[in-house]
Motif scaffolding. Sequence first.
Motif, mmCIF file in Angstrom:
data_model
loop_
_atom_site.group_PDB
_atom_site.id
_atom_site.type_symbol
_atom_site.label_atom_id
_atom_site.label_comp_id
_atom_site.label_asym_id
_atom_site.label_seq_id
_atom_site.Cartn_x
_atom_site.Cartn_y
_atom_site.Cartn_z
ATOM 1 N N THR A 267 38.561 33.691 43.710
ATOM 2 C CA THR A 267 39.913 33.912 44.245
ATOM 3 C C THR A 267 40.762 32.661 44.063
ATOM 4 N N LEU A 268 41.938 32.842 43.512
ATOM 5 C CA LEU A 268 42.894 31.738 43.405
ATOM 6 C C LEU A 268 43.988 32.012 44.412
ATOM 7 N N ARG A 269 44.127 31.105 45.355
ATOM 8 C CA ARG A 269 45.111 31.334 46.419
ATOM 9 C C ARG A 269 46.436 30.643 46.152
ATOM 10 N N GLN A 270 47.482 31.332 46.584
ATOM 11 C CA GLN A 270 48.840 30.791 46.532
ATOM 12 C C GLN A 270 49.209 30.233 45.161
ATOM 13 N N GLY A 289 34.361 32.372 27.052
ATOM 14 C CA GLY A 289 33.455 33.457 26.658
ATOM 15 C C GLY A 289 32.963 34.289 27.833
ATOM 16 N N ILE A 290 33.759 34.341 28.905
ATOM 17 C CA ILE A 290 33.331 35.068 30.100
ATOM 18 C C ILE A 290 34.053 36.412 30.193
ATOM 19 N N ALA A 291 33.287 37.454 30.467
ATOM 20 C CA ALA A 291 33.892 38.770 30.644
ATOM 21 C C ALA A 291 34.185 38.979 32.120
ATOM 22 N N VAL A 292 35.415 39.339 32.444
ATOM 23 C CA VAL A 292 35.732 39.638 33.843
ATOM 24 C C VAL A 292 35.768 41.152 34.004
ATOM 25 N N ASP A 293 35.592 41.574 35.257
ATOM 26 C CA ASP A 293 35.571 43.011 35.501
ATOM 27 C C ASP A 293 36.820 43.406 36.270
ATOM 28 N N MET A 294 36.738 43.438 37.594
ATOM 29 C CA MET A 294 37.916 43.829 38.377
ATOM 30 C C MET A 294 38.884 42.660 38.492
ATOM 31 N N ILE A 295 40.172 42.964 38.426
ATOM 32 C CA ILE A 295 41.184 41.938 38.695
ATOM 33 C C ILE A 295 42.144 42.501 39.735
ATOM 34 N N VAL A 296 42.378 41.752 40.794
ATOM 35 C CA VAL A 296 43.301 42.218 41.823
ATOM 36 C C VAL A 296 44.304 41.118 42.113
ATOM 37 N N GLN A 297 45.595 41.480 42.107
ATOM 38 C CA GLN A 297 46.611 40.513 42.503
ATOM 39 C C GLN A 297 47.358 41.067 43.707
ATOM 40 N N ASN A 298 47.601 40.210 44.667
ATOM 41 C CA ASN A 298 48.303 40.627 45.884
ATOM 42 C C ASN A 298 49.805 40.767 45.677
ATOM 43 N N GLY A 303 57.044 33.649 47.325
ATOM 44 C CA GLY A 303 56.961 33.077 45.984
ATOM 45 C C GLY A 303 55.565 32.756 45.479
ATOM 46 N N THR A 304 54.557 33.024 46.296
ATOM 47 C CA THR A 304 53.195 32.814 45.793
ATOM 48 C C THR A 304 52.369 34.089 46.003
ATOM 49 N N THR A 305 51.253 34.113 45.296
ATOM 50 C CA THR A 305 50.389 35.290 45.397
ATOM 51 C C THR A 305 48.927 34.863 45.244
ATOM 52 N N ASP A 306 48.011 35.775 45.563
ATOM 53 C CA ASP A 306 46.575 35.505 45.369
ATOM 54 C C ASP A 306 46.064 36.382 44.231
#
Length: 406
Positions: A267-270, A289-298, A303-306
């Motif tokens: 999780t990357l905050r703000q 070289g990394i495969a990501v699966d789910m991505i969720v953005q708030n 002016g910021t998001t997670d």
Amino acid sequence: MSVIVQKYGGTSVGDPTRILNVARRVVATQQAGHQVVVVVSAMSGVTDALIKLAREVSSGGTPPEREMDMLLATGEQTTIALTAMAIQSLGHKAVSLTGAQAGIVTDGLHTKAKIRDISPRKVQHFLKEGNIVVIAGFQGETDDGQTTTLGRGGSDLTAIAIAAAIKADLCQIFTDVEGVYTCDPRVVKTARKMDELSYDEMLEMASSGSKVMQSRSVEFAKKFGVPFEVRSSFNNNPGTLVKEETMSMEQVVIRGVSIERNQAKVTLRQVADKPGIASQVFKAIANAGIAVDMIVQNVSLAGTTDISFTLNKDDLPKAQKALEPLTDGLGKAVSAQDGIAKLSVVGIGMRSHSGVAAKVFEALSLGGINIQMISTSEIKIAVVVDEDKITEAANLVHEAFGLSAE
Ligand code: ASP
Ligand code: MG
């Protein structure tokens, strides 16, 4: 006379007794009045053992890929010769062919080559002469004669592609399980073998952790309309038929539940809510070289998001490292958590039935199981929960949709 392609995986040809067993099965198929093409994998454990050997002689443990293909192709080559010998020992005509001899032409991307074309003339010629044709799975050849392999589990792809090229009437994938189940029977005791499912459902199940077959081979089957059956090589029980979707398939709301353990969440905050941020983050991850699966953005607040995403737990250290140079300008904190698992509910019936998500969430709430992330596609609802709870979660959801054996 119909043409049948049968693929036998590594465990099905794991020792001489089993190879003879396969020989008897293909002879019986031929005697039932069919032309038979057999595609085999390397004997179980062989590919892994070859990879280990290669690492031991290579500097930095990373073998040159051209030579890797040269080496790995020998695994299947052993099995085709042994299988052809076994068939001949039973008094029947058989001929073994490498991928190249079977006319499988690939691009030059060593260790994960893509099939470009198949010229099955030789295969058809030997079939006409009354042979059982035994083809090495997982391998091909480039235009200029370089040996290539098709990625782990690639024998499935060989079988489907050959079936498409010779317009086989049936493609059977023989393995060490009875077919595709409504859930992993080791997790849900009452899971049931499905009689049929659509390509899309099979793909979603495979990408959510039900690794019965190589995903690429299912994609190929869908693209070229090759129906196939997954069944056991140890008995004569009918397996699971995977094919184009039919009207009646839509009546079934949920086909199955699949789970994937060993996941982690970052999780990357703000982070600043402006163009280019997600691009930077996922470029860094992709470059590692990394495969990501789910991505969720708030939804953005002030002016910021997670942003959160999931990935395989083993890739977590690499991901943290890849994000390190970015985090300064990017946000307040990166947090990482493992010990999570993904549960996916799959079914094309979801398109025309409502309330599926509500039912999943209700089932989980009954068990007091917290949902950490949710994602959906047209035919899938996936949730992330604590890994400790995944067995209970799978059982609750499986039960809620009445998937258990009658
Ligand atoms: N022998 C190869 C592997 O282990 C290909 C296959 O089994 O399908 O990945
Ligand atoms: Mg295999």
